[in-house]
Design a protein around this motif. Structure first.
Motif, PDB file in Angstrom:
ATOM      1  N   ILE A 150       0.851  -1.282   0.175  1.00 29.80           N
ATOM      2  CA  ILE A 150      -0.015  -0.043  -0.063  1.00 29.80           C
ATOM      3  C   ILE A 150       0.861   1.378  -0.114  1.00 29.80           C
ATOM      4  CG2 ILE A 150      -1.921  -1.259   1.020  1.00 29.80           C
ATOM      5  CD1 ILE A 150      -1.027   0.363   3.825  1.00 29.80           C
ATOM      6  N   GLY A 151       2.185   1.139   0.192  1.00 28.93           N
ATOM      7  CA  GLY A 151       3.029   2.391   0.201  1.00 28.93           C
ATOM      8  C   GLY A 151       3.108   2.862   1.719  1.00 28.93           C
ATOM      9  N   GLU A 152       3.648   4.199   1.448  1.00 31.56           N
ATOM     10  CA  GLU A 152       3.757   4.970   2.760  1.00 31.56           C
ATOM     11  C   GLU A 152       2.344   5.722   3.175  1.00 31.56           C
ATOM     12  OE1 GLU A 152       6.079   9.087   4.430  1.00 31.56           O
ATOM     13  OE2 GLU A 152       6.670   8.180   2.382  1.00 31.56           O
ATOM     14  N   ILE A 153       2.296   5.709   4.485  1.00 30.15           N
ATOM     15  CA  ILE A 153       0.856   6.051   4.824  1.00 30.15           C
ATOM     16  C   ILE A 153       1.063   7.673   5.569  1.00 30.15           C
ATOM     17  CG2 ILE A 153      -0.988   5.877   6.641  1.00 30.15           C
ATOM     18  CD1 ILE A 153      -0.787   3.078   6.333  1.00 30.15           C
ATOM     19  N   ASP A 154       0.302   8.582   5.109  1.00 28.84           N
ATOM     20  CA  ASP A 154       0.328   9.790   5.882  1.00 28.84           C
ATOM     21  C   ASP A 154      -0.796   9.834   7.110  1.00 28.84           C
ATOM     22  OD1 ASP A 154      -0.536  12.505   6.561  1.00 28.84           O
ATOM     23  OD2 ASP A 154       0.227  13.119   4.795  1.00 28.84           O
ATOM     24  N   GLN A 155      -0.133   9.781   8.444  1.00 32.60           N
ATOM     25  CA  GLN A 155      -0.738   9.421   9.688  1.00 32.60           C
ATOM     26  C   GLN A 155      -2.137  10.823   9.662  1.00 32.60           C
ATOM     27  OE1 GLN A 155       0.968   8.343  13.187  1.00 32.60           O
ATOM     28  NE2 GLN A 155       2.936   7.645  12.092  1.00 32.60           N
ATOM     29  N   TRP A 156      -1.681  11.776   9.269  1.00 29.38           N
ATOM     30  CA  TRP A 156      -2.654  12.961   9.411  1.00 29.38           C
ATOM     31  C   TRP A 156      -3.986  12.544   8.543  1.00 29.38           C
ATOM     32  CZ3 TRP A 156      -5.611  16.267   6.817  1.00 29.38           C
ATOM     33  CH2 TRP A 156      -5.934  17.286   7.615  1.00 29.38           C
ATOM     34  N   GLU A 157      -3.463  12.034   7.286  1.00 33.90           N
ATOM     35  CA  GLU A 157      -4.709  11.956   6.371  1.00 33.90           C
ATOM     36  C   GLU A 157      -5.577  10.469   7.010  1.00 33.90           C
ATOM     37  OE1 GLU A 157      -4.048  11.121   2.489  1.00 33.90           O
ATOM     38  OE2 GLU A 157      -3.400  13.140   1.802  1.00 33.90           O
ATOM     39  N   LEU A 158      -4.862   9.810   7.484  1.00 32.15           N
ATOM     40  CA  LEU A 158      -5.551   8.371   8.016  1.00 32.15           C
ATOM     41  C   LEU A 158      -6.387   8.740   8.931  1.00 32.15           C
ATOM     42  CD1 LEU A 158      -6.004   5.539   7.403  1.00 32.15           C
ATOM     43  CD2 LEU A 158      -4.364   5.116   8.705  1.00 32.15           C
ATOM     44  N   ASN A 159      -5.854   9.813   9.676  1.00 27.84           N
ATOM     45  CA  ASN A 159      -6.926  10.289  11.070  1.00 27.84           C
ATOM     46  C   ASN A 159      -7.934  11.072  10.682  1.00 27.84           C
ATOM     47  OD1 ASN A 159      -7.100  10.228  13.986  1.00 27.84           O
ATOM     48  ND2 ASN A 159      -6.439  12.137  14.187  1.00 27.84           N
ATOM     49  N   ALA A 160      -7.860  11.720   9.432  1.00 25.12           N
ATOM     50  CA  ALA A 160      -9.038  12.573   8.975  1.00 25.12           C
ATOM     51  C   ALA A 160     -10.020  11.755   8.416  1.00 25.12           C
ATOM     52  CB  ALA A 160      -8.379  13.656   8.098  1.00 25.12           C
ATOM     53  N   TRP A 166      -9.361   5.910   2.519  1.00 24.96           N
ATOM     54  CA  TRP A 166      -8.055   6.140   2.242  1.00 24.96           C
ATOM     55  C   TRP A 166      -7.214   5.084   1.164  1.00 24.96           C
ATOM     56  CZ3 TRP A 166      -3.239   3.515   2.818  1.00 24.96           C
ATOM     57  CH2 TRP A 166      -2.219   4.358   2.313  1.00 24.96           C
ATOM     58  N   LEU A 167      -7.919   3.785   1.195  1.00 23.66           N
ATOM     59  CA  LEU A 167      -7.403   2.696   0.571  1.00 23.66           C
ATOM     60  C   LEU A 167      -7.974   3.115  -1.025  1.00 23.66           C
ATOM     61  CD1 LEU A 167      -7.664  -0.460   2.452  1.00 23.66           C
ATOM     62  CD2 LEU A 167      -5.734   0.630   1.609  1.00 23.66           C
ATOM     63  N   GLU A 168      -9.392   3.562  -1.080  1.00 21.28           N
ATOM     64  CA  GLU A 168      -9.581   3.823  -2.194  1.00 21.28           C
ATOM     65  C   GLU A 168      -8.773   4.960  -3.197  1.00 21.28           C
ATOM     66  OE1 GLU A 168     -13.938   4.521  -1.614  1.00 21.28           O
ATOM     67  OE2 GLU A 168     -14.437   2.602  -1.254  1.00 21.28           O
ATOM     68  N   GLU A 169      -8.523   6.110  -2.280  1.00 19.08           N
ATOM     69  CA  GLU A 169      -7.931   7.062  -2.755  1.00 19.08           C
ATOM     70  C   GLU A 169      -6.558   6.713  -3.246  1.00 19.08           C
ATOM     71  OE1 GLU A 169      -7.757  10.496  -0.118  1.00 19.08           O
ATOM     72  OE2 GLU A 169      -9.929  10.830  -0.430  1.00 19.08           O
ATOM     73  N   GLN A 170      -5.992   5.601  -2.889  1.00 21.42           N
ATOM     74  CA  GLN A 170      -4.792   5.049  -3.173  1.00 21.42           C
ATOM     75  C   GLN A 170      -4.916   4.187  -4.509  1.00 21.42           C
ATOM     76  OE1 GLN A 170      -2.336   6.675  -1.521  1.00 21.42           O
ATOM     77  NE2 GLN A 170      -3.931   7.301  -0.353  1.00 21.42           N
ATOM     78  N   GLU A 171      -6.112   4.209  -5.095  1.00 20.79           N
ATOM     79  CA  GLU A 171      -6.471   3.321  -6.024  1.00 20.79           C
ATOM     80  C   GLU A 171      -6.383   1.754  -5.796  1.00 20.79           C
ATOM     81  OE1 GLU A 171      -4.317   4.711  -9.387  1.00 20.79           O
ATOM     82  OE2 GLU A 171      -5.315   6.650  -9.512  1.00 20.79           O
ATOM     83  N   ILE A 172      -6.433   1.363  -4.665  1.00 18.30           N
ATOM     84  CA  ILE A 172      -6.651   0.168  -4.192  1.00 18.30           C
ATOM     85  C   ILE A 172      -8.057  -0.273  -4.101  1.00 18.30           C
ATOM     86  CG2 ILE A 172      -5.980  -1.638  -2.345  1.00 18.30           C
ATOM     87  CD1 ILE A 172      -3.495   0.059  -1.904  1.00 18.30           C
ATOM     88  N   THR A 173      -8.439  -1.099  -4.940  1.00 22.23           N
ATOM     89  CA  THR A 173      -9.837  -1.396  -4.841  1.00 22.23           C
ATOM     90  C   THR A 173     -10.146  -2.878  -4.103  1.00 22.23           C
ATOM     91  OG1 THR A 173     -10.245  -0.618  -7.138  1.00 22.23           O
ATOM     92  CG2 THR A 173     -11.842  -2.082  -6.594  1.00 22.23           C
ATOM     93  N   SER A 209     -10.238  -8.439   4.228  1.00 23.36           N
ATOM     94  CA  SER A 209     -10.495  -7.688   2.880  1.00 23.36           C
ATOM     95  C   SER A 209      -9.750  -7.875   1.755  1.00 23.36           C
ATOM     96  CB  SER A 209     -10.348  -6.178   3.252  1.00 23.36           C
ATOM     97  OG  SER A 209     -11.238  -5.616   4.241  1.00 23.36           O
ATOM     98  N   TYR A 210     -10.236  -8.292   0.441  1.00 17.56           N
ATOM     99  CA  TYR A 210      -9.763  -8.738  -0.667  1.00 17.56           C
ATOM    100  C   TYR A 210      -9.733  -7.851  -1.784  1.00 17.56           C
ATOM    101  CZ  TYR A 210     -10.520 -13.336   1.914  1.00 17.56           C
ATOM    102  OH  TYR A 210     -10.321 -14.103   2.885  1.00 17.56           O
ATOM    103  N   ASP A 211      -8.769  -7.638  -2.617  1.00 20.30           N
ATOM    104  CA  ASP A 211      -8.966  -7.141  -3.853  1.00 20.30           C
ATOM    105  C   ASP A 211      -9.406  -7.762  -4.906  1.00 20.30           C
ATOM    106  OD1 ASP A 211      -6.910  -8.663  -4.850  1.00 20.30           O
ATOM    107  OD2 ASP A 211      -5.220  -7.052  -5.013  1.00 20.30           O
ATOM    108  N   GLU A 212      -9.657  -7.325  -6.185  1.00 26.17           N
ATOM    109  CA  GLU A 212     -10.193  -7.790  -7.267  1.00 26.17           C
ATOM    110  C   GLU A 212      -9.595  -9.115  -7.561  1.00 26.17           C
ATOM    111  OE1 GLU A 212      -9.988  -4.797  -9.584  1.00 26.17           O
ATOM    112  OE2 GLU A 212     -12.239  -4.059  -9.666  1.00 26.17           O
ATOM    113  N   THR A 213      -8.327  -9.559  -7.356  1.00 24.15           N
ATOM    114  CA  THR A 213      -7.437 -10.649  -7.762  1.00 24.15           C
ATOM    115  C   THR A 213      -7.581 -11.659  -6.776  1.00 24.15           C
ATOM    116  OG1 THR A 213      -5.498  -9.934  -6.624  1.00 24.15           O
ATOM    117  CG2 THR A 213      -5.906  -9.266  -8.952  1.00 24.15           C
ATOM    118  N   GLY A 214      -8.263 -11.205  -5.597  1.00 23.03           N
ATOM    119  CA  GLY A 214      -8.401 -12.434  -4.430  1.00 23.03           C
ATOM    120  C   GLY A 214      -7.445 -12.127  -3.410  1.00 23.03           C
ATOM    121  N   GLU A 215      -6.265 -11.140  -3.584  1.00 22.09           N
ATOM    122  CA  GLU A 215      -5.216 -11.016  -2.577  1.00 22.09           C
ATOM    123  C   GLU A 215      -5.850 -10.487  -1.310  1.00 22.09           C
ATOM    124  OE1 GLU A 215      -1.151  -8.669  -1.875  1.00 22.09           O
ATOM    125  OE2 GLU A 215      -2.017  -8.721  -3.958  1.00 22.09           O
ATOM    126  N   VAL A 216      -5.398 -10.687   0.069  1.00 27.18           N
ATOM    127  CA  VAL A 216      -5.866 -10.060   1.255  1.00 27.18           C
ATOM    128  C   VAL A 216      -5.024  -8.794   1.310  1.00 27.18           C
ATOM    129  CG1 VAL A 216      -6.000 -10.194   3.527  1.00 27.18           C
ATOM    130  CG2 VAL A 216      -6.260 -12.230   2.160  1.00 27.18           C
TER     131      VAL A 216
END
Length: 237
Positions: A150-160, A166-173, A209-216
């Protein structure tokens, strides 16, 4: 309030904060949000920045501009595909409650062999710890484990905002999830944070929680003090 110093425009950061407050009952349905000058002072930004944030929320159907300078909340339900937690939050908010959330920790950890995070994500994963309170009383404790891709997480954004937004905004479906429920005891650290007596039976929810390929993508362990409020699931037909 200090905003994040990442590349996201300030008005979008403020929009996410205001939206989160609406969804968690801080600004109730049919109530007015603070005036533009009040928000300018709180976030230390310009008038145009506040107006752009409010404009976005009006376009998404959360707010409505009224006469004068007042802006009213007209919707407090979310649209994220996988956020059952939000749907439960909606029930709590509709009953007149406020739900507060606190981001306790975000870190990359080395997983222990034999544990579920190790089996799902290997030697390393991201660990997120959150505490939710119901009317200022600790109610739910969550530990989320996520793949490091998922890459680096901005803690401030995740708190907001919510984790799923947040995952959707990182284009992780996220395509699907699976929940397991049981009655269980939490470890002493979680009991302390929830302010419950030792060996208090709690509702435990495990989520995959799984993505479209079945990966957790995410595995989480949550404990609810259902003595305060039962856990409710709504099913749309």
């Amino acid at each position: 309030m200090n905003l994040s110093r990442n590349q996201r425009p300030l008005y979008l950061q403020i929009k996410n904060i205001l939206k989160d407050r609406i969804l968690h009952g801080v600004y109730p349905i049919k109530a007015n949000i603070p005036s533009e000058p009040q928000l300018e002072k709180e976030f230390e930004v310009s008038k145009i920045t506040i107006r752009n944030a409010i404009k976005e929320l009006c376009q998404e159907g959360y707010l409505e501009k009224g006469s004068g300078k007042r802006t009213k909340v007209i919707r407090n339900t979310a649209t994220s595909k996988l956020s059952t937690w939000k749907r439960f939050t909606e029930i709590l908010v509709e009953e007149g409650n406020q739900v507060q959330k606190q981001l306790l920790q975000v870190e990359v950890i080395m997983t222990e062999e034999g544990t579920e995070p190790h089996q799902l994500f290997g030697a390393q994963c991201v660990r997120i710890e959150r505490l939710y309170s119901l009317n200022n009383v600790p109610y739910t404790h969550y530990t989320h484990y996520l793949t490091t891709r998922i890459g680096e997480i901005d803690q401030w954004e995740l708190n907001a905002q919510s984790l799923y937004e947040w995952l959707e905004e990182q284009e992780i479906t996220l395509a699907k999830y699976r929940d397991h429920f049981a009655v269980a005891f939490a470890n002493p650290l979680v009991e302390e944070k929830l302010r419950v007596q030792e060996k208090t039976p709690l509702l435990k929810r495990l989520r995959y929680s799984y993505d479209e390929t079945g990966e957790v993508i995410e595995y989480s362990e949550g404990f609810y003090n259902t003595e305060m409020h039962s856990y409710i699931v709504n099913y749309d037909v």
